[in-house]
Enzyme design. Structure first.
Site, PDB file in Angstrom:
ATOM      1  N   TRP A 151       0.787  -1.229   0.000  1.00  0.00           N
ATOM      2  CA  TRP A 151       0.000   0.000   0.000  1.00  0.00           C
ATOM      3  C   TRP A 151       0.821   1.283   0.000  1.00  0.00           C
ATOM      4  O   TRP A 151       0.282   2.355  -0.172  1.00  0.00           O
ATOM      5  CB  TRP A 151      -0.935   0.041   1.209  1.00  0.00           C
ATOM      6  CG  TRP A 151      -0.371  -0.535   2.498  1.00  0.00           C
ATOM      7  CD1 TRP A 151      -0.620  -1.800   2.975  1.00  0.00           C
ATOM      8  CD2 TRP A 151       0.490   0.080   3.457  1.00  0.00           C
ATOM      9  NE1 TRP A 151       0.040  -1.995   4.167  1.00  0.00           N
ATOM     10  CE2 TRP A 151       0.728  -0.860   4.493  1.00  0.00           C
ATOM     11  CE3 TRP A 151       1.089   1.354   3.559  1.00  0.00           C
ATOM     12  CZ2 TRP A 151       1.539  -0.587   5.606  1.00  0.00           C
ATOM     13  CZ3 TRP A 151       1.900   1.620   4.661  1.00  0.00           C
ATOM     14  CH2 TRP A 151       2.120   0.664   5.665  1.00  0.00           C
ATOM     15  N   ASN A 152       2.127   1.178   0.212  1.00  0.00           N
ATOM     16  CA  ASN A 152       2.837   2.433   0.480  1.00  0.00           C
ATOM     17  C   ASN A 152       3.118   3.284  -0.758  1.00  0.00           C
ATOM     18  O   ASN A 152       3.023   4.494  -0.684  1.00  0.00           O
ATOM     19  CB  ASN A 152       4.110   2.183   1.300  1.00  0.00           C
ATOM     20  CG  ASN A 152       5.005   1.149   0.690  1.00  0.00           C
ATOM     21  OD1 ASN A 152       4.550   0.238   0.015  1.00  0.00           O
ATOM     22  ND2 ASN A 152       6.287   1.278   0.906  1.00  0.00           N
ATOM     23  N   GLY A 228       6.351  -6.448  -0.434  1.00  0.00           N
ATOM     24  CA  GLY A 228       5.470  -6.419   0.726  1.00  0.00           C
ATOM     25  C   GLY A 228       6.227  -6.789   1.980  1.00  0.00           C
ATOM     26  O   GLY A 228       7.458  -6.726   2.025  1.00  0.00           O
ATOM     27  N   GLY A 229       5.470  -7.203   2.975  1.00  0.00           N
ATOM     28  CA  GLY A 229       6.058  -7.526   4.268  1.00  0.00           C
ATOM     29  C   GLY A 229       6.771  -8.869   4.258  1.00  0.00           C
ATOM     30  O   GLY A 229       6.522  -9.721   3.399  1.00  0.00           O
ATOM     31  N   GLU A 250      10.799  -8.195  -2.978  1.00  0.00           N
ATOM     32  CA  GLU A 250      11.311  -6.947  -2.395  1.00  0.00           C
ATOM     33  C   GLU A 250      10.610  -6.824  -1.059  1.00  0.00           C
ATOM     34  O   GLU A 250       9.424  -6.533  -0.994  1.00  0.00           O
ATOM     35  CB  GLU A 250      11.025  -5.778  -3.333  1.00  0.00           C
ATOM     36  CG  GLU A 250      11.946  -4.612  -3.083  1.00  0.00           C
ATOM     37  CD  GLU A 250      11.350  -3.616  -2.127  1.00  0.00           C
ATOM     38  OE1 GLU A 250      11.626  -3.739  -0.902  1.00  0.00           O
ATOM     39  OE2 GLU A 250      10.617  -2.725  -2.571  1.00  0.00           O
ATOM     40  N   LEU A 251      11.372  -7.109  -0.004  1.00  0.00           N
ATOM     41  CA  LEU A 251      10.775  -7.144   1.334  1.00  0.00           C
ATOM     42  C   LEU A 251      11.248  -5.935   2.138  1.00  0.00           C
ATOM     43  O   LEU A 251      11.627  -4.930   1.564  1.00  0.00           O
ATOM     44  CB  LEU A 251      11.127  -8.473   1.995  1.00  0.00           C
ATOM     45  CG  LEU A 251      10.772  -9.697   1.120  1.00  0.00           C
ATOM     46  CD1 LEU A 251      11.296 -10.966   1.722  1.00  0.00           C
ATOM     47  CD2 LEU A 251       9.283  -9.786   0.883  1.00  0.00           C
ATOM     48  N   CYS A 284      10.081   1.111   2.352  1.00  0.00           N
ATOM     49  CA  CYS A 284      10.957  -0.039   2.627  1.00  0.00           C
ATOM     50  C   CYS A 284      12.383   0.417   2.888  1.00  0.00           C
ATOM     51  O   CYS A 284      13.124  -0.254   3.595  1.00  0.00           O
ATOM     52  CB  CYS A 284      10.889  -1.032   1.491  1.00  0.00           C
ATOM     53  SG  CYS A 284      11.078  -0.289  -0.115  1.00  0.00           S
TER      54      CYS A 284
HETATM   55  O1  TXE Z   1       1.621  -6.132   3.877  1.00  0.00           O
HETATM   56  P1  TXE Z   1       1.533  -7.512   3.131  1.00  0.00           P
HETATM   57  P2  TXE Z   1       0.734  -5.550   5.042  1.00  0.00           P
HETATM   58  C1  TXE Z   1       5.654  -4.349   6.013  1.00  0.00           C
HETATM   59  C2  TXE Z   1       5.285  -3.424   7.138  1.00  0.00           C
HETATM   60  C3  TXE Z   1       3.917  -3.866   7.493  1.00  0.00           C
HETATM   61  C4  TXE Z   1       3.913  -5.331   7.154  1.00  0.00           C
HETATM   62  C5  TXE Z   1       2.571  -5.889   6.825  1.00  0.00           C
HETATM   63  O2  TXE Z   1       6.165  -3.645   8.221  1.00  0.00           O
HETATM   64  O3  TXE Z   1       3.624  -3.695   8.835  1.00  0.00           O
HETATM   65  O4  TXE Z   1       4.758  -5.423   6.064  1.00  0.00           O
HETATM   66  O5  TXE Z   1       1.898  -5.018   5.958  1.00  0.00           O
HETATM   67  C6  TXE Z   1      -0.807  -9.345  -0.420  1.00  0.00           C
HETATM   68  N1  TXE Z   1      -0.805 -14.443  -0.883  1.00  0.00           N
HETATM   69  N2  TXE Z   1       5.556  -3.745   4.706  1.00  0.00           N
HETATM   70  O6  TXE Z   1      -0.039  -6.566   5.784  1.00  0.00           O
HETATM   71  O7  TXE Z   1       0.621  -8.483   3.812  1.00  0.00           O
HETATM   72  C7  TXE Z   1      -1.598  -8.164   0.096  1.00  0.00           C
HETATM   73  O8  TXE Z   1      -2.942  -8.278  -0.299  1.00  0.00           O
HETATM   74  C8  TXE Z   1      -0.533 -13.497  -1.792  1.00  0.00           C
HETATM   75  C9  TXE Z   1       6.785  -3.566   4.013  1.00  0.00           C
HETATM   76  O9  TXE Z   1      -0.045  -4.474   4.468  1.00  0.00           O
HETATM   77  O10 TXE Z   1       2.907  -7.929   2.847  1.00  0.00           O
HETATM   78  C10 TXE Z   1      -0.849  -7.015  -0.544  1.00  0.00           C
HETATM   79  O11 TXE Z   1      -1.274  -6.847  -1.886  1.00  0.00           O
HETATM   80  N3  TXE Z   1      -0.574 -12.186  -1.517  1.00  0.00           N
HETATM   81  C11 TXE Z   1       6.591  -3.315   2.579  1.00  0.00           C
HETATM   82  C12 TXE Z   1       0.594  -7.505  -0.521  1.00  0.00           C
HETATM   83  O12 TXE Z   1       0.529  -8.911  -0.303  1.00  0.00           O
HETATM   84  C13 TXE Z   1      -0.885 -11.815  -0.269  1.00  0.00           C
HETATM   85  C14 TXE Z   1       5.418  -2.529   2.184  1.00  0.00           C
HETATM   86  C15 TXE Z   1       1.444  -6.889   0.578  1.00  0.00           C
HETATM   87  O13 TXE Z   1       0.786  -7.072   1.808  1.00  0.00           O
HETATM   88  C16 TXE Z   1      -1.157 -12.751   0.732  1.00  0.00           C
HETATM   89  C17 TXE Z   1       4.252  -2.814   2.968  1.00  0.00           C
HETATM   90  C18 TXE Z   1      -1.125 -14.125   0.373  1.00  0.00           C
HETATM   91  N4  TXE Z   1      -1.389 -15.082   1.253  1.00  0.00           N
HETATM   92  C19 TXE Z   1       4.362  -3.384   4.194  1.00  0.00           C
HETATM   93  N5  TXE Z   1      -1.426 -12.086   1.873  1.00  0.00           N
HETATM   94  C20 TXE Z   1       7.809  -2.923   1.788  1.00  0.00           C
HETATM   95  N6  TXE Z   1       8.836  -3.744   1.789  1.00  0.00           N
HETATM   96  O14 TXE Z   1       7.819  -1.923   1.107  1.00  0.00           O
HETATM   97  C21 TXE Z   1      -1.313 -10.774   1.604  1.00  0.00           C
HETATM   98  N7  TXE Z   1      -0.994 -10.595   0.302  1.00  0.00           N
END
Ligand code: TXE
Length: 492
Positions: A151-152, A228-229, A250-251, A284
């Protein structure tokens, strides 16, 4: 409230069961748009559409030059809608309009750069050692690429995947974050306008835990590009592994912004502020650890806190705002938890350390810019990604200790170094275990320069020449030119 549709096979559709979910505005905490709640069947249809588009002559037989032209046309259209898309992003994820606007106005460059690269992907003729043999290679697209983004920075992180994947001739299914899907859906309208055949780009919205696994594990998805996370990344990687699919990951990060006593002091103060409080720390590459040489520690903290405490909080759509809200309510709770964890571990809070209740913050999810000193490298606040406006200050004596602390986390996404010593610049750049090193600057990126993680921050590279290789596979072709029949019982 605006009601949106998803893009599947060139059609704008509701979800299969007609359900929507609300997208919330982090500044007001209230819903402002309705987004289709995609189903497993919708994902199957989107992948099917991408698979058909991959084989259709309108895409499969398009020359690389024409493919590049489509991407460049898309970039031109994007430039015209940059302001409108930036405003949507700011409303949907609460990041500053200044930041989203800068991202959006720069974003067409990815489509121009990779559009230009589309017809420069060349195979090789190899000086093969086997007599009577001619061997050459060519590069082919992987097939259907699935992208999952957070989302960021919704559109930027999507664009980093889309532009090279399409330039390489793949087709695409994109699932943006359920917290900020609206801009992707508006952006999706430009593909038809640019002339992309239907089904080349599909956008499915919905919850990761409902449709994510289906998309990642779909047998017709050839590759997954994820940002993502950490925990979700592990899950996605494990699902892809069951199907032996390549992934790029990219975590997160716990990036160190390292200030030496010989640095330009004022620039370093601004650089550390920009590393952690710009984007409310929700990036990130956030420089969430400030490593400060001990001889300037007190002076630095004093100046830094004085500067950071003047940051204007408020409506992210106001161009005067410097620190906006946290994008999601769960993230807001998580950041507040980390603040308590840091206090309980014995770190000293010298700025902020609580939710912001200033009148200009309205009902939004705001947290005061927060600074902790007396942080030791093993504390959780120094090891774990907070993803919010929380800085951990850690002193060091010399270069060796700075390296030991900076490299002493499981992450390796980015690092900043502030110094006026050229030898130190190069030594630090070599010794830091991180995919990006910024020297006397922070948070600069370009379509030309590769971006990605070392260690647990992920693998694969986005942007630059390396990125297109993530979306190609190399085929080796052998031709027997000798005319002789080989002994069929012996490997040649
Ligand atoms: O991210 P998620 P969330 C970190 C930050 C945050 C934590 C969780 O610390 O607190 O991650 O954030 C999809 N199979 N970052 O929960 O879950 C989800 O729908 C496939 C760092 O918001 O990682 C979204 O589109 N996809 C980061 C995407 O994964 C799945 C940026 C990312 O969501 C899934 C954001 C599944 N089972 C948060 N579950 C960075 N590195 O920039 C979820 N998703």
């Amino acid at each position: 409230m605006q009601k949106h549709r998803m893009l599947i096979g060139g059609q704008w559709v509701e979800s299969g069961n007609g359900e929507f979910f609300e997208s919330l505005n982090p500044f007001t905490g209230k819903p402002w748009a309705l987004v289709p709640r995609g189903t497993i069947d919708d994902v199957n249809q989107a992948v099917g559409a991408a698979r058909s588009a991959l084989k259709a002559p309108s895409w499969a037989e398009l020359s690389a030059t024409d493919r590049g032209a489509l991407l460049r046309r898309f970039g031109d259209l994007l430039a015209k809608r940059a302001d409108e898309l930036a405003e949507i992003e700011s409303r949907d994820n609460g990041k500053l309009i200044n930041e989203m606007s800068a991202q959006l106005h720069y974003m067409p460059q990815w489509f121009h750069y990779f559009g230009g690269l589309a017809d420069k992907i060349e195979g090789r003729v190899l000086p093969i050692d086997r007599p009577g043999m001619f061997n050459f290679t060519f590069e082919e697209p992987l097939g259907v690429v699935a992208a999952i983004t957070p989302w960021n920075s919704p559109l930027m992180l999507g664009a980093w995947k889309l532009a090279p994947a399409l330039a390489a001739g793949n087709t695409f299914v994109w699932k943006p974050s359920e917290h900020s899907s609206v801009s992707a859906l508006e952006f999706g309208k430009l593909f038809a306008e640019a002339g992309f055949p239907p089904g080349v780009v599909n956008i499915v919205t919905g919850f990761g835990n409902e449709i994510g696994d289906t998309l990642v594990g779909h047998p017709d998805v050839a590759k997954v590009a994820f940002t993502g996370g950490d925990l979700t990344g592990q899950h996605v990687y494990a699902t892809a592994a069951k199907h032996i699919k390549p992934v790029t990951m990219e975590l997160g990060g716990k990036s160190a912004n390292i200030v030496f006593a010989d640095a330009n002091f004022d620039n370093a103060v601004k650089g550390v502020v920009s590393g952690i409080f710009a984007a409310t720390g929700q990036t990130c590459v956030a420089g969430s650890r400030a490593l400060i040489q001990r001889s300037i520690l007190d002076e630095f903290v004093e100046k830094f806190v004085a500067f950071a405490s003047t940051a204007r909080m408020g409506d992210p759509l106001d161009t005067a705002t410097q620190v906006g809200p946290i994008t999601t309510q769960p993230q807001y709770a998580k950041v507040l938890d980390y603040i308590e964890i840091a206090k309980a571990e014995g770190a000293r809070c010298v700025l902020g350390g609580k939710a912001a209740t200033r009148p200009e913050c309205g009902d939004g999810w705001f947290i005061e810019p927060t600074v902790f000193t007396d942080v030791t490298p093993s504390m959780r606040i120094a090891q774990e990604e907070v993803f919010g406006p929380v800085l951990a200050v850690i002193p060091f004596e010399d270069e060796d200790e700075a390296i030991e602390i900076a490299n002493g986390t499981q992450y390796g996404l980015a690092a900043g170094v502030w110094t006026s010593d050229i030898n130190r610049c190069l030594n630090m750049a070599k010794r830091l275990e991180s995919g990006t090193v910024w020297i006397n600057t922070y948070r600069v990126s370009s379509f030309i320069s590769p971006f990605g993680g070392y260690k647990r921050s992920g693998f694969g590279r986005e942007s630059g020449l390396s990125a297109i290789r993530e979306y190609l596979q190399e085929k080796s072709v052998w031709i027997d030119t000798s005319g002789a029949t080989a002994n069929p019982f012996v490997t040649r």
